[in-house]
Write an enzyme that holds these catalytic residues in place. Structure first.
Site, PDB file in Angstrom:
ATOM      1  N   HIS A 126       1.130  -1.043   0.358  1.00 35.95           N
ATOM      2  CA  HIS A 126      -0.074  -0.003  -0.095  1.00 35.95           C
ATOM      3  C   HIS A 126       0.590   1.229  -0.076  1.00 35.95           C
ATOM      4  O   HIS A 126       0.921   2.064  -1.126  1.00 35.95           O
ATOM      5  CB  HIS A 126      -1.072  -0.037   1.481  1.00 35.95           C
ATOM      6  N   GLU A 127       1.598   1.129   1.053  1.00 34.75           N
ATOM      7  CA  GLU A 127       2.940   2.426   1.273  1.00 34.75           C
ATOM      8  C   GLU A 127       3.464   3.091  -0.644  1.00 34.75           C
ATOM      9  O   GLU A 127       3.452   3.618  -0.705  1.00 34.75           O
ATOM     10  CB  GLU A 127       3.733   2.890   2.546  1.00 34.75           C
ATOM     11  N   HIS A 147       1.559   4.819  -2.379  1.00 34.58           N
ATOM     12  CA  HIS A 147       1.348   6.422  -2.220  1.00 34.58           C
ATOM     13  C   HIS A 147       3.097   6.532  -3.413  1.00 34.58           C
ATOM     14  O   HIS A 147       4.129   7.617  -3.544  1.00 34.58           O
ATOM     15  CB  HIS A 147       2.067   6.578  -1.313  1.00 34.58           C
ATOM     16  N   HIS A 201       3.495   7.112  -6.827  1.00 33.02           N
ATOM     17  CA  HIS A 201       2.412   8.264  -7.467  1.00 33.02           C
ATOM     18  C   HIS A 201       3.475   9.690  -7.147  1.00 33.02           C
ATOM     19  O   HIS A 201       3.668  10.262  -8.037  1.00 33.02           O
ATOM     20  CB  HIS A 201       1.441   8.052  -6.187  1.00 33.02           C
TER      21      HIS A 201
END
Length: 683
Positions: A470-471, A474, A477
């Site tokens: 998940h991280e 980020h 991105h």
């Protein structure tokens, strides 16, 4: 002098990485003072231009301004969140009102606002590229939203509130860190921790030794309510001690009490919203998000809450049946839920998730899982740079290159928990990408994994593997966004869109080609058995009633606090009573299913950037679930699919309306049905 302060000179390290070997706490405040003054002068130079506003003399000049301040701030806040020593905490406390005042001096500057408004009013007649036009629109919208159009007295009141809020939110985080450390549980008998793996016991023993408690075991607390150990511990009293300590954070009447602090935060936010012309803080926040209004958020949460609570009640009945069949039955309580859930999972799916840790060794998960998925999808490669300095010995640095060999940026992974690190997991940037400024990105991922004793492998739980994927979503991105203007760099998108890319990246955790590479036994190198993988997939919807309910409860709690008007907020005197009433209102007040975050330790909304925005995870999950279906339809893990997602979504950063970017990627707006199916709420 600048030469004596490494923060005031350009770094000679690759990508402008701060030279943390030279940076000391005493460098920060002088650097901030210099950066504030420099930025004020730059803004003054823009507003003193006698000629009429142009994109070049106003917007470009504004984007170039504050470069030193941005560099110093990102360097400092990386440290203050991940390694907050007493010296750093003292600086953070002193800095909070200064930073707030400076930000207001820019955002509320009447002369600057006039220049941007003039360009905004003329934008249809100006020759502007798409990103330039969007920059004018966003800057005008953000300044208006912040109160730049108010009169002098209103701005003065607004500035005072903003400074007071900066102090209160800083105090909330400081109190929470102190209370989390203070409430960590000491166990003197290993039998009290029966059910934990050797690695977990090793980590607990090491945590105790780090505090000078040799021969004992220390269980530190996670940010969220339910501790991972609750699923494994056979000793019911030990489970109760851990959950009780978790829920007590910030509640005790001592110097770390967060009840009075959060009441003041809620009151100040409501008062600020009134000055800005909104009924509530939630109305103020959502007005500049994709949701548009609290009503839209409340509608989605209520739509999901009833079936989620119903599913949780069915799950509870199944758990109670297991307990009732034991020689000494008892009413199931919150600290029992995770333990008996695993019993049901074992009985129904023949699956023991806790026993899977040996297949998830952290280094292998990182390199053969997280990194490999990014390489397969986007062509990027990773090289560890042990020669570069980081802010803490545990923080590792990797350099990324595109498939053509061109440099992309740096990624820093800070995996382990420590007393100086705030709870939870997050991504932040140290350097933002911008073609205008000629900068490439440096991004950081922080987790809070327990560190085993020397020589022992770090074995992750399934949830920790998921958090790592998940991280890193980020991080991608932040690394892939390719924009001209720093205003749009990285993850600078609407709050209720920012979780979308990270949630999409979670899908690769169980993707067969990726799982087969990283899920291998730490001792035998045997792959995770195919039948276990099938059981994991079969059980994906299991316990979703609980998971959805605890999340929705926290989201509703955030909305309840921030939907108060100023009079209502001022009348609240008991945080616990308000919380109980709010959860009862939406039907998520089951004592066996506590909210994921209770008010006094809800850092996302009372010291982080998610106030009135915690709903964004489920809001973004509508897009996420729809996107996962698209990847499956298009053949999954391919460069063609990855390149499309990178170019049309990740790569645009904040330089385009996010829902427009999504439609461009997907070919249509998102549909909610895939989310309902995933969460077991369809029908």
């Amino acid at each position: 002098m600048p030469k004596d302060n490494p923060l005031l000179v350009d770094s000679a390290l690759p990508y402008g990485l701060p030279d943390y070997r030279r940076v000391r706490p005493e460098h920060f405040m002088p650097a901030f003072e210099r950066a504030f003054a420099e930025h004020r002068a730059e803004i003054q130079n823009i507003t003193r231009v006698r000629s009429m506003p142009t994109f070049e003399n106003t917007m470009v000049a504004l984007e170039r301004s504050g470069e030193l301040l941005g560099r110093v701030a990102r360097t400092f806040y990386t440290v203050s969140s991940a390694h907050a020593t007493p010296e750093i905490q003292e600086i953070d406390e002193a800095l909070a009102p200064l930073m707030s005042a400076h930000q207001d001096s820019v955002q509320l500057n009447a002369d600057l606002y006039w220049r941007i408004k003039t360009l905004h009013d003329q934008r249809d007649s100006l020759v502007l590229e798409d990103e330039q036009r969007y920059l004018v629109e966003r800057c005008y919208r953000e300044m208006t939203h912040a109160g730049a159009g108010l009169d002098g007295e209103a701005k003065k009141a607004l500035t005072a509130i903003n400074q007071e809020l900066s102090i209160r939110t800083n105090a909330f985080e400081k109190n929470l860190l102190a209370d989390t450390n203070d409430l960590a549980l000491i166990f003197t008998d290993e039998a009290q921790l029966d059910g934990l793996s050797d690695g977990e016991l090793s980590a607990a023993a090491q945590a105790a030794a780090d505090r000078g408690l040799e021969g004992q075991w220390l269980v530190t607390l996670t940010l969220f309510t339910g501790h991972p150990y609750l699923a494994s511990l056979t000793n019911r009293e030990s489970r109760k001690r851990i959950l009780d300590a978790s829920r007590m954070r910030g509640r005790r009447e001592n110097e770390n009490s967060n009840g009075p602090v959060l009441l003041e935060i809620v009151r100040l936010r409501a008062e600020r919203a009134a000055i800005l012309g909104y009924d509530s803080h939630a109305a103020y926040v959502t007005a500049d998000e994709t949701a548009g209004s609290p009503d839209a958020v409340h509608s989605l949460l209520r739509q999901l809450a009833l079936p989620a609570a119903s599913n949780a009640a069915k799950e509870q009945s199944a758990l109670q049946a297991i307990v009732d069949a034991e020689p000494r039955p008892f009413p199931l309580e919150a600290h029992d839920w995770a333990f008996y859930t695993e019993r049901v999972r074992a009985a129904t799916y023949d699956l023991d998730r806790a026993a899977l840790r040996p297949w998830f060794e952290a280094e292998r998960v990182l390199r053969d899982g997280v990194f490999r998925a990014a390489t397969e999808l986007y062509g990027v490669t990773f090289t560890e740079r042990a020669d570069l300095p980081s802010y803490h010995p545990d923080a590792r640095i990797f350099e990324l290159h595109n498939d053509d060999g061109s440099p992309l940026g740096l990624f820093i992974l800070d995996l382990y928990t420590r007393d100086t690190k705030r709870g939870g997991a997050w991504m932040n940037s140290i350097v933002d990408q911008s073609t205008l400024l000629g900068t490439a990105p440096i991004v950081v991922n922080n987790l809070n994994v327990s560190k085993p004793s020397a020589g022992k492998p770090t074995l992750l739980s399934l949830d920790e593997v998921n958090t790592l994927f998940h991280e890193f979503g980020h991080a991608l991105h932040g690394l892939f966004a390719t924009v001209t203007y720093p205003h749009f760099a990285g993850t600078n998108v609407f709050r209720d869109f920012v979780e979308f890319p990270s949630q999409v990246n979670e899908m690769w955790m169980f993707w067969p080609e990726i799982l087969a590479q990283y899920a291998r036994h730490v001792e035998t190198n045997e792959p995770l058995p195919a039948d276990v993988i099938q059981k994991l997939q079969d059980s994906e919807a299991f316990n979703q009633g609980f998971a959805t309910s605890e999340y929705l409860a926290a989201s509703w709690l955030d909305q309840a606090w921030h939907s108060l008007n100023s009079d209502e907020a001022a009348a609240i005197v008991d945080a616990d009573a308000f919380e109980a009433a709010a959860l009862a209102d939406i039907g998520l007040d089951n004592p066996a299913v506590p909210t994921r975050y209770s008010s006094t330790y809800f850092a996302h909304v009372f010291s982080g950037g998610y106030s009135a925005g915690y709903y964004s995870y489920i809001w973004s999950e509508v897009l996420d679930a729809d996107t996962v279906e698209w990847f499956i339809e298009q053949g999954g893990l391919t460069r063609t699919n990855g390149d499309r997602f990178r170019q049309r979504l990740l790569g645009v950063g904040g330089s385009k309306d996010p829902l427009e970017a999504y439609r461009d990627f997907r070919g249509r707006p998102a549909e909610i049905e895939p989310l309902l199916k995933r969460r077991g709420l369809a029908g």
